[in-house]
Scaffold this motif. Structure first.
Motif, mmCIF file in Angstrom:
data_model
loop_
_atom_site.group_PDB
_atom_site.id
_atom_site.type_symbol
_atom_site.label_atom_id
_atom_site.label_comp_id
_atom_site.label_asym_id
_atom_site.label_seq_id
_atom_site.Cartn_x
_atom_site.Cartn_y
_atom_site.Cartn_z
ATOM 1 N N ALA A 341 0.835 -1.199 0.000
ATOM 2 C CA ALA A 341 0.000 0.000 0.000
ATOM 3 C C ALA A 341 0.869 1.248 0.000
ATOM 4 O O ALA A 341 1.913 1.305 0.672
ATOM 5 C CB ALA A 341 -0.913 -0.005 1.228
ATOM 6 N N SER A 342 0.437 2.244 -0.795
ATOM 7 C CA SER A 342 1.186 3.498 -0.847
ATOM 8 C C SER A 342 1.124 4.197 0.501
ATOM 9 O O SER A 342 0.109 4.162 1.206
ATOM 10 C CB SER A 342 0.605 4.402 -1.945
ATOM 11 O OG SER A 342 0.668 3.765 -3.185
ATOM 12 N N SER A 343 2.206 4.814 0.829
ATOM 13 C CA SER A 343 2.287 5.490 2.128
ATOM 14 C C SER A 343 1.289 6.635 2.212
ATOM 15 O O SER A 343 1.088 7.372 1.246
ATOM 16 C CB SER A 343 3.712 6.004 2.348
ATOM 17 O OG SER A 343 3.788 6.734 3.547
ATOM 18 N N SER A 344 0.651 6.761 3.375
ATOM 19 C CA SER A 344 -0.305 7.859 3.566
ATOM 20 C C SER A 344 0.373 9.125 4.087
ATOM 21 O O SER A 344 -0.252 10.169 4.179
ATOM 22 C CB SER A 344 -1.398 7.423 4.548
ATOM 23 O OG SER A 344 -0.801 7.053 5.794
ATOM 24 N N LYS A 345 1.641 9.004 4.454
ATOM 25 C CA LYS A 345 2.400 10.177 4.871
ATOM 26 C C LYS A 345 3.872 9.936 4.554
ATOM 27 O O LYS A 345 4.307 8.804 4.363
ATOM 28 C CB LYS A 345 2.219 10.456 6.355
ATOM 29 C CG LYS A 345 2.780 9.365 7.262
ATOM 30 C CD LYS A 345 2.646 9.739 8.723
ATOM 31 C CE LYS A 345 3.272 8.682 9.634
ATOM 32 N NZ LYS A 345 3.205 9.066 11.052
ATOM 33 N N TRP A 346 4.621 11.025 4.521
ATOM 34 C CA TRP A 346 6.049 10.884 4.220
ATOM 35 C C TRP A 346 6.739 10.224 5.403
ATOM 36 O O TRP A 346 6.555 10.600 6.561
ATOM 37 C CB TRP A 346 6.675 12.249 3.947
ATOM 38 C CG TRP A 346 8.110 12.127 3.486
ATOM 39 C CD1 TRP A 346 8.541 11.849 2.238
ATOM 40 C CD2 TRP A 346 9.280 12.263 4.297
ATOM 41 N NE1 TRP A 346 9.904 11.794 2.191
ATOM 42 C CE2 TRP A 346 10.390 12.047 3.450
ATOM 43 C CE3 TRP A 346 9.504 12.528 5.649
ATOM 44 C CZ2 TRP A 346 11.691 12.099 3.912
ATOM 45 C CZ3 TRP A 346 10.807 12.586 6.109
ATOM 46 C CH2 TRP A 346 11.886 12.375 5.245
ATOM 47 N N VAL A 347 7.556 9.203 5.107
ATOM 48 C CA VAL A 347 8.256 8.446 6.143
ATOM 49 C C VAL A 347 9.751 8.639 5.941
ATOM 50 O O VAL A 347 10.253 8.493 4.823
ATOM 51 C CB VAL A 347 7.901 6.948 6.064
ATOM 52 C CG1 VAL A 347 8.659 6.168 7.140
ATOM 53 C CG2 VAL A 347 6.397 6.754 6.225
ATOM 54 N N SER A 488 9.536 25.711 2.347
ATOM 55 C CA SER A 488 9.784 25.435 3.773
ATOM 56 C C SER A 488 8.566 24.881 4.511
ATOM 57 O O SER A 488 8.702 23.939 5.314
ATOM 58 C CB SER A 488 10.286 26.698 4.472
ATOM 59 O OG SER A 488 11.523 27.101 3.930
ATOM 60 N N PRO A 489 7.345 25.423 4.324
ATOM 61 C CA PRO A 489 6.195 24.886 5.069
ATOM 62 C C PRO A 489 5.953 23.404 4.804
ATOM 63 O O PRO A 489 5.562 22.666 5.714
ATOM 64 C CB PRO A 489 5.031 25.744 4.572
ATOM 65 C CG PRO A 489 5.660 27.000 4.104
ATOM 66 C CD PRO A 489 6.978 26.597 3.529
ATOM 67 N N TYR A 490 6.194 22.944 3.571
ATOM 68 C CA TYR A 490 5.941 21.544 3.251
ATOM 69 C C TYR A 490 7.003 20.645 3.852
ATOM 70 O O TYR A 490 6.713 19.527 4.303
ATOM 71 C CB TYR A 490 5.901 21.372 1.733
ATOM 72 C CG TYR A 490 4.899 22.292 1.070
ATOM 73 C CD1 TYR A 490 3.528 22.072 1.205
ATOM 74 C CD2 TYR A 490 5.317 23.395 0.332
ATOM 75 C CE1 TYR A 490 2.614 22.934 0.611
ATOM 76 C CE2 TYR A 490 4.412 24.250 -0.274
ATOM 77 C CZ TYR A 490 3.061 24.013 -0.121
ATOM 78 O OH TYR A 490 2.156 24.860 -0.708
ATOM 79 N N VAL A 491 8.248 21.130 3.895
ATOM 80 C CA VAL A 491 9.316 20.366 4.540
ATOM 81 C C VAL A 491 9.041 20.248 6.038
ATOM 82 O O VAL A 491 9.182 19.171 6.633
ATOM 83 C CB VAL A 491 10.688 21.029 4.295
ATOM 84 C CG1 VAL A 491 11.788 20.292 5.050
ATOM 85 C CG2 VAL A 491 10.999 21.079 2.814
ATOM 86 N N LEU A 492 8.603 21.354 6.649
ATOM 87 C CA LEU A 492 8.304 21.370 8.083
ATOM 88 C C LEU A 492 7.144 20.426 8.387
ATOM 89 O O LEU A 492 7.157 19.694 9.394
ATOM 90 C CB LEU A 492 7.978 22.786 8.534
ATOM 91 C CG LEU A 492 7.613 22.954 10.024
ATOM 92 C CD1 LEU A 492 8.756 22.525 10.927
ATOM 93 C CD2 LEU A 492 7.214 24.400 10.293
ATOM 94 N N SER A 493 6.147 20.421 7.524
ATOM 95 C CA SER A 493 4.984 19.557 7.724
ATOM 96 C C SER A 493 5.386 18.085 7.734
ATOM 97 O O SER A 493 4.926 17.302 8.571
ATOM 98 C CB SER A 493 3.938 19.813 6.640
ATOM 99 O OG SER A 493 2.851 18.916 6.758
ATOM 100 N N ASP A 494 6.267 17.716 6.809
ATOM 101 C CA ASP A 494 6.730 16.323 6.775
ATOM 102 C C ASP A 494 7.539 15.984 8.015
ATOM 103 O O ASP A 494 7.425 14.881 8.569
ATOM 104 C CB ASP A 494 7.589 16.101 5.527
ATOM 105 C CG ASP A 494 6.757 15.954 4.263
ATOM 106 O OD1 ASP A 494 5.537 15.756 4.386
ATOM 107 O OD2 ASP A 494 7.329 16.031 3.157
ATOM 108 N N THR A 495 8.349 16.933 8.462
ATOM 109 C CA THR A 495 9.194 16.685 9.645
ATOM 110 C C THR A 495 8.345 16.500 10.893
ATOM 111 O O THR A 495 8.591 15.622 11.731
ATOM 112 C CB THR A 495 10.176 17.849 9.838
ATOM 113 O OG1 THR A 495 10.965 18.022 8.650
ATOM 114 C CG2 THR A 495 11.096 17.584 11.016
ATOM 115 N N LEU A 496 7.287 17.327 11.056
ATOM 116 C CA LEU A 496 6.417 17.246 12.225
ATOM 117 C C LEU A 496 5.577 15.980 12.240
ATOM 118 O O LEU A 496 5.119 15.546 13.303
ATOM 119 C CB LEU A 496 5.494 18.476 12.290
ATOM 120 C CG LEU A 496 6.192 19.818 12.524
ATOM 121 C CD1 LEU A 496 5.188 20.960 12.471
ATOM 122 C CD2 LEU A 496 6.918 19.823 13.878
#
Length: 498
Positions: A341-347, A488-496
């Motif tokens: 299954a495709s990931s539902s969030k960045w891992v 930056s906001p998208y990178v931060l979102s993945d990190t959080l």
């Protein structure tokens, strides 16, 4: 017996120095047979309890003699020759001549089915060779320009890219194709494929070489007197008429949905088969089985005087297509793994590995944007002219990601993309003659210590997606240990989300 010795010597000399032929039952020897040695006798037959061997020269006359003998045997004995258990064999010399003859006949079809896979373009003529392929054909459609001859003249070998300015001034949009970055040698690839059983492919080979036993072919060999079609009786039964032209079979092509495969007027069988390469694979497959069923129906009409309704014939075609699909899946297919299954969030990648996310975007101004991000170290964006479909642009983004990973010395790599089609094809190594990008990608991936790839949903590929849409004036930009403000906001979102 008291004969003088001189008389005996004279008679023996005559007997040993001449050859005699005998007329048996009013007929001369018409089968020359075969010799086991130069000085041995010629053997025309060997008769056993359950088998009979007949030897003859490979000529029309002696073949006709054998057929006449077999026919007379059937009449005299009341028995029937079982031709399914009979075999015709040729000597090695004749077999080589036979093969050479039909390879010569097939040369046109082989030539029509070949297309060049561009490596460096040095061996391919721009205007005369086939090196592009789509529904419009296999040749360049742009107007020829004097002084330009080879595809290599369009290539910037320092970057293994097209000379964009030169191509824009000469080629139309259809003729602009992706290029392999490895500068490998040009290769010829077979284009025409038929998803059908071996007996159907052999049937088409016979149709192409005009060796199907139609009435016209039999008449030309002096085996029958008349060559009219057994169905309509209006025209001579040529291969084209038997398979496509007879009024009895025309409705079958329409009812089966294969009217696009019908042989056109003044079109040779070679031209027909080449044109079939341009129709959809499913239609071509159905048309192949339909032609074989039509031939079988014709044989039943000629030899058994039976007629099968169209509904039954069409159902037979459908069953043959279905059975071939099941057979191919059983014999050739690798046992499918359950799709992950495709990931539902960045891992985040495991320790010691680098994860590459890539994406592509197409702008209204005609530019491709390619975005790649390597967590947590760098991101890159590049723009090029959009001379290809989105799928190819996505492939270029994947290739850019791998090239950058190699450039920065990464050894253990995980590659993610939101293009499920490309990830599936890349996973199965499904590379076709036009997939220079994927071929380069497969080649480069073998250089890493470990290399994994997976699909990720668009919502979880936002960083690469927005990098691809970021159109800067510079042809290429790289950010190391930081990223553009709008990303930056998208990178931060993945990190959080970790």
């Amino acid at each position: 017996m008291g004969f003088d010795g001189r008389w005996v010597n004279l008679v023996m000399h005559c007997v040993s120095s001449v050859k005699y032929s005998f007329i048996i039952n009013g007929r001369r020897k018409e089968l020359h047979g075969a010799k086991a040695s130069r000085s041995g006798p010629a053997i025309s037959r060997l008769l056993f309890a359950n088998d009979s061997l007949l030897f003859a020269r490979a000529t029309r006359h002696e073949c006709k003699v054998i057929v006449d003998l077999l026919n007379k045997y059937e009449v005299a004995s009341g028995q029937k020759i079982n031709y399914e258990k009979s075999v015709v064999s040729f000597s090695r010399g004749f077999g080589e001549l036979f093969l050479e003859k039909y390879l010569e006949c097939a040369k046109a079809l082989v030539k029509e089915g070949l297309i060049w896979w561009i490596g460096n373009g040095t061996n391919v003529n721009i205007w005369l060779n086939s090196w592009v392929a789509d529904e419009e054909g296999r040749f360049i459609t742009s107007t020829a320009v004097e002084g330009l001859n080879h595809v290599s003249e369009f290539v910037n070998f320092s970057k293994m890219e097209w000379d964009e300015a030169l191509i824009s001034s000469i080629f139309n949009e259809r003729d602009k194709k992706p290029l392999s970055m490895r500068a490998s040698r040009d290769e010829l690839t077979w284009l025409f494929l038929m998803m059908a059983s071996p007996k159907v492919r052999h049937f088409f080979w016979r149709a192409y070489t005009s060796t199907l036993p139609t009435k016209k072919v039999l008449q030309s060999r002096h085996l029958i007197e008349f060559a009219e079609c057994p169905w309509c009786g209006l025209e001579e039964e040529l291969t084209a008429h038997a398979l496509f032209g007879c009024v009895r079979v025309c409705e079958l092509w329409v009812e089966s949905g294969c009217s696009a495969a019908i042989q056109q007027r003044r079109e040779s069988m070679c031209d027909t088969l080449v044109r079939w390469g341009q129709i959809r694979a499913k239609v071509k497959q159905r048309a192949a089985f339909l032609a074989w069923v039509i031939c079988t129906k014709r044989n039943n009409k000629v030899f058994a005087s039976t007629c099968t309704p169209n509904e039954i014939l069409l159902a037979r075609v459908h069953r043959l297509v279905e059975d071939f699909g099941l057979y191919s899946k059983k014999i050739y297919a690798v046992a499918p793994r359950r799709p992950k299954a495709s990931s539902s969030k960045w891992v985040a990648p495991p320790a010691g590995k680098v994860k590459l996310n890539s994406d592509a975007s197409l702008s209204d101004e005609g530019w491709d944007g390619l975005g790649v991000v390597a967590r947590d170290h760098n991101g890159t964006v590049r723009r090029i002219r959009a001379w290809c479909p989105l799928e190819i642009a996505e492939g270029k983004a994947l290739l850019l990601a791998v090239k950058l990973a190699q450039q920065y010395g990464y050894e253990d790599v995980i590659l993610e993309s939101d293009s499920l089609v490309l990830i599936n094809r890349f996973s199965k190594a499904l590379v076709f003659y036009f997939d220079c990008v994927l071929d380069d990608l497969l080649s480069l991936s073998s250089l890493f210590k470990s290399f994994l790839w997976s699909h990720v949903k668009r919502d979880d590929n936002y960083v690469a997606h927005h990098l691809a849409k970021l159109m800067s004036f510079a042809p290429e930009q790289v950010w190391v240990n930081h990223c553009p403000t709008v990303i930056s906001p998208y990178v931060l979102s993945d990190t959080l989300s970790l």
